[in-house]
Design an enzyme around this catalytic site. Structure first.
Site, short mmCIF file in Angstrom:
data_model
loop_
_atom_site.label_atom_id
_atom_site.label_comp_id
_atom_site.label_asym_id
_atom_site.label_seq_id
_atom_site.Cartn_x
_atom_site.Cartn_y
_atom_site.Cartn_z
N HIS A 53 51.02 49.68 30.67
CA HIS A 53 49.65 50.06 30.00
C HIS A 53 49.28 51.45 30.28
O HIS A 53 49.20 51.71 31.32
CB HIS A 53 48.43 49.25 30.51
N TYR B 267 37.48 45.23 31.06
CA TYR B 267 36.62 44.74 32.31
C TYR B 267 35.09 44.97 31.15
O TYR B 267 34.68 45.95 30.74
CB TYR B 267 36.52 46.20 33.04
N PRO C 78 38.77 41.89 43.81
CA PRO C 78 39.79 42.31 43.04
C PRO C 78 39.52 43.18 41.88
O PRO C 78 40.26 43.43 41.09
CB PRO C 78 40.04 40.89 42.51
N LYS D 34 43.74 46.17 43.41
CA LYS D 34 44.31 47.21 44.40
C LYS D 34 45.07 46.22 45.66
O LYS D 34 45.65 47.02 46.42
CB LYS D 34 43.23 47.81 45.06
N TYR E 173 42.10 54.24 39.50
CA TYR E 173 42.57 53.10 38.92
C TYR E 173 44.35 53.09 39.04
O TYR E 173 44.90 52.02 39.24
CB TYR E 173 42.09 52.84 37.47
#
Ligand code: FAD
Ligand code: DHB
Length: 392
Positions: A75, A203, A291, A295, A383
């Site tokens: 991604h 998200y 979560p 990570k 990220y």
């Protein structure tokens, strides 16, 4: 009673312990892994699903990533949404890096298989009960297996035994400070046989609570909903889960059979020292992150990379400097990841009443995200994972 011997005794066959064993084996250093669950259990334990660029590179170097590249989904961005208004974070543009979606249980299956292929011994259903003499040069691990008490003698002990293991409990209390936050919400997670109706992870903040749309493959979706800590799974029929996901994500979902449904609490936890004498902790044994930033597994791999380097330098060059600085080096990265995971958690979850000062501050962050490339870049670089070298 059996006495066995190796160079590095490893407690726990999770991502941290397995990766460490393979890194050491590559340098000609022997290890034995003691794991209290069965092979079948650890290979089917459903957990994380997102691998940082760094983690994939580590697996590439170890030669364990062939299936990951075949089946994993690369991604180049993700979406962050606020009450239906969506902003894409472009990893490629901001970092020239990407992430790979590949279930932790698949990682664990691959690592265990390669460990066996490379003759690394993993003793399953063996419970480590005590770590002895770790302030000396001859530590050992007591463990029970098939009703017998055994001892694993070694030069170093790696406590890669997760949050509830004996590694952290053994570390002298006066050697560290402990930090923790228990969040007032949990995640209800599902796995379903259905084709994802979204191309990248979403998200989503919603005034009724956070939702996350992830996936495992072209045919399996992984989705999460924010629920209160005391929520009962029985209150969530499959129909209710799908309806709430569609409501919060603001998109139509392909609704296949749900084959796993569970609730996980969220916490931040860490200690600021991960070593004492010949005992070294790594992964969830030393820290837990909520979560939301995906990570946990990645941090475990970053730790053992440092540990393997230190142990290798000890055997090859008789140099203990890297080992002495192991904890210091890991903790710098852990703080960065704690901050990012905490930031993502507070950014995306419903906490304050609509219209309150706190909630309007939260909204202003989303408004800023839409107009600021700098803010997007900050999120992107954390990220995908800051390079290992950033903390060296
Ligand atoms: P673990 O995977 O916990 O491995 C430790 C191993 O040690 C286990 O196999 C355990 O059986 C073994 N062990 C423990 N005690 C002993 C003993 N006394 N003797 C022998 N063996 C022992 N992270 C994300 O990024 N995203 C997610 O969505 C996500 N979901 C999660 C869901 C759950 C329910 C949990 C618990 C964690 C989740 N995580 C998630 C975190 C991520 O899975 C962990 O960070 C990762 O597993 C850490 O790897 P580890 O090897 O350090 O620990
Ligand atoms: C997944 C889990 C996460 O916590 C996350 O932030 C992204 C993806 C997952 O399980 O796919």
């Amino acid at each position: 009673m059996k006495n066995i011997k190796t160079q590095v005794g490893i407690i726990g066959a999770g991502p941290a312990g397995l990766t460490l064993a393979l890194m050491l084996q590559k340098e000609g250093i022997s290890s034995i892994i003691i794991e209290n669950r069965s092979r079948e259990y650890v290979e089917n334990r459903i957990r994380a699903g997102l691998l940082e660029h760094n983690t994939v590179e580590v697996f590439d170097k170890l030669g364990v990533s062939e299936r990951l590249h075949r089946e994993g989904l690369v991604h180049h961005g993700c979406y962050i949404a606020y009450n239906g208004v969506t902003q894409r974070i472009d990893f490629q543009k901001h970092t020239q890096r990407e992430v790979t979606i590949y279930g932790q249980q698949e990682v664990v299956k691959d690592l265990i298989k390669v460990c066996f292929d490379r003759k690394i011994e993993i003793v399953f259903e063996a419970d480590a009960t005590e770590i002895n003499d770790f302030m000396t040069e001859k530590p050992s691990i007591s463990f029970t297996h098939s009703g017998e008490n055994n001892t694993l003698n070694c030069d170093f002990v790696a406590g890669t035994d997760g949050f509830h293991g004996i590694g952290r409990k053994t570390l002298p209390k006066e050697s560290y400070n402990e930090f923790k936050i228990e969040y007032p919400f949990s995640w209800l997670g599902i796995l379903a046989y259905s084709k994802p109706s979204y191309d990248e992870l979403i998200y989503a903040f919603h005034h009724e609570g956070f939702a996350l749309a992830s996936m495992r493959s072209e045919k399996v979706c992984r989705l999460y909903l924010q629920v209160p800590n005391d929520e009962k799974i029985e209150n969530w029929s499959d129909e209710k889960v799908w309806a709430e996901l569609e409501n919060r994500l603001g998109i139509a979902l392909n609704k296949g059979e749900i084959f796993e449904k569970s609730i996980t609490p969220m916490r931040s936890f860490m200690i600021d020292n991960m070593q004492a004498g010949r005992l070294f902790l790594a992964g969830d044994a030393a820290h837990i992150v909520p979560p939301t930033g995906a990570k946990g597994l990645n941090l475990a791999v970053a730790d053992v990379r440092n540990l393997a380097k230190g142990i290798t330098d000890f055997y090859k060059n008789n140099n203990e400097e890297l080992l002495d600085n192991y904890s210091k080096k890991c903790v710098a990265r852990v703080w960065r990841v704690q901050d990012f995971s905490n930031f993502m958690t507070y950014l995306c979850h419903k906490q304050a009443e609509s219209g309150s000062f706190e909630q309007l501050l939260q909204k202003s962050k989303f408004d800023y995200l839409r107009i600021s490339e700098a803010y997007q870049k900050t999120i992107a670089e954390n990220y995908v994972g800051l390079p290992f070298e950033a903390f060296e």
